[in-house]
Write an enzyme that holds these catalytic residues in place. Structure first.
Site, PDB file in Angstrom:
ATOM      1  NE  ARG A  36      -4.238  -1.563   2.005  1.00  0.00           N
ATOM      2  CZ  ARG A  36      -5.155  -1.783   2.918  1.00  0.00           C
ATOM      3  NH1 ARG A  36      -4.921  -1.443   4.159  1.00  0.00           N
ATOM      4  NH2 ARG A  36      -6.319  -2.300   2.604  1.00  0.00           N
ATOM      5  CE  LYS A 197     -19.456 -15.255   8.997  1.00  0.00           C
ATOM      6  NZ  LYS A 197     -19.631 -14.071   9.846  1.00  0.00           N
ATOM      7  N   GLY A 353      -8.265  -7.657   0.257  1.00  0.00           N
ATOM      8  CA  GLY A 353      -8.415  -8.568   1.390  1.00  0.00           C
ATOM      9  C   GLY A 353      -7.763  -9.907   1.149  1.00  0.00           C
ATOM     10  N   GLY A 376     -12.791  -4.307   1.941  1.00  0.00           N
ATOM     11  CA  GLY A 376     -14.169  -3.830   2.141  1.00  0.00           C
ATOM     12  C   GLY A 376     -14.573  -2.834   1.068  1.00  0.00           C
TER      13      GLY A 376
END
Ligand code: AMP
Length: 396
Positions: A36, A197, A353, A376
């Site tokens: 980053r 999920k 992620g 996110g």
């Protein structure tokens, strides 16, 4: 609407406050992964070369008040090495000392402010705090894509109180690539979704439903769909309260004639551990006391077959528990196919992620078109949501 970018502004002699995303892992006082930081270099260099005064602001972790452990000091040192100039560092991000150091800053110099999250006002998007941040800037640039889904003082509030605002090069690149996945993607267009999920990916599935030609579903989230189709999934991770929703998604895909491809075989394990016994089995033969931890070889082949002709691919979420070597094969094989089709001209976009760490672990990050720096944020972008950090940048 076209966003104002750093290239549209005159930066000479200006105090340029840049929201960067320096939320990087620090181990033993050293930066452990500087992806980053490196991604923010083009924007910082542009300010230096234009004779601007760069003032960098970021968060790191989730501190509760001042906490040495979350200091950005090691990042100032690391950045100094990367830029080849000495980056100045302030003991706080607001206050007298900061104002003094900003006023002494010369053209082409770089100042890094201490962790903005040492102040609870940051996450509350407190107006006075945002004004205080704005008071040290003539220009505000948001280059922190990884934090763009948060309406915090340094990502959103501050933009309201600085006259000139723009996005930086990293933010521009992220928006350009992720937009390709939403607007006029070249077809065939395939979305690969995995991870833990279903609940985290529902909005993405809904938003991509009228755009993609095929969904390839792996990871823990596939289990809920398999159970919805009546398969026994043993002790696998399942969201029982999402079975009905999974059924609705399956029938919606069928109605629209979109391929919604689930695993046909899998790697099952006796327990959640890399040392567990494991077997390859078809999805109708999962042992009641075992759990699915990866997609199987036939599924990999099926997925490869769909991917080989794809022209646009988005990938979010690993195909299995890739953190365990024995269950990483599905994820790594998908990473390899993406690298292959990218070399033949496909646009391949990997959400941040875990998928970003998986592709980096596979050593293929530079072989796909784009790896997002935001987990996110990229998910919310693909959900079709407006990100506050991007909307805050306006032509005033
Ligand atoms: P996410 O953050 O939703 O993308 O989920 C990533 C996590 O999902 C990773 O830590 C994986 O280990 C985990 N995961 C992937 N496949 C499975 C699976 N079959 N069972 C349990 N966890 C899984």
């Amino acid at each position: 609407m076209k966003k104002i970018t750093i290239d549209d502004l005159n930066l000479k002699g200006k105090r340029v406050l840049v929201r960067v995303d320096f939320n990087v892992p620090i181990e033993n006082g050293k930066v452990a992964d500087d992806t980053r930081i490196r991604e923010s270099l083009p924007t910082i260099r542009k300010i230096i070369e234009s004779g601007g005064k760069a003032i960098l602001i970021s968060h790191l972790g989730r501190p509760k008040g001042f906490d040495e452990k979350y200091s950005l000091k090691p990042i100032a040192e690391h950045l100094s090495k990367l830029l080849g100039i000495s980056v100045k560092f302030t003991p706080d991000c607001i206050g007298e000392e900061v104002r003094k150091m900003v006023s002494e800053l010369k053209e082409g110099e770089v100042l890094l402010l201490e962790n903005v999250r040492f102040h609870p006002e940051e996450e509350k998007n407190d107006e006075n705090f945002a004004k205080e941040l704005a008071s040290i800037a003539d220009v505000y640039i948001n280059d922190a894509f990884g934090s763009a889904h948060r309406a915090h003082a340094s990502t959103e509030g501050v933009a309201r109180f600085v006259k000139e605002t723009a996005i930086g090069y990293l933010m521009k690149k992220e928006i350009e690539y992720l937009s390709k996945a939403l607007t006029n993607p070249e077809k065939p267009y395939v979305a690969i979704l995995g991870g833990a999920k279903v609940s985290d990916k529902i909005q993405v599935i809904k938003n991509l439903m009228d755009k993609v030609d095929a969904f390839l579903i792996g990871g823990g989230m596939a289990n809920t769909f398999l159970k919805a189709k009546g398969y026994e999934v043993g002790k696998s991770l399942v969201e029982n309260d999402k079975i009905e929703l999974a059924k609705e998604i399956l029938s919606e895909a069928e109605k629209r004639n979109i391929k919604f491809i689930l695993p046909v075989d899998c790697v099952i394990a006796s327990e959640f551990s890399n040392n567990a016994n494991f077997e390859i089995t078809s999805v109708d033969k999962v042992k009641p006391d075992w759990m699915i931890l990866d997609i199987g070889p036939k599924t990999i082949e099926t997925f490869k077959d769909v991917l080989k002709d794809a022209k646009t691919v988005v990938w979010n979420g690993p195909m299995g528990v890739f953190e365990f070597d024995n269950f990483a094969k599905g994820t790594f094989e998908i990473a390899k196919v993406l690298a292959e089709i990218t070399s033949k001209g496909a646009v391949t976009i990997v959400g941040g992620g875990d998928s970003a760490s998986a592709i980096s672990k596979a050593g293929l990050s530079d072989k796909v078109s784009h790896v997002s720096t935001g987990g996110g944020a990229s998910l919310e972008f693909l959900e079709g949501k407006e990100l506050p950090g991007i909307s805050a940048i306006k032509d005033k």
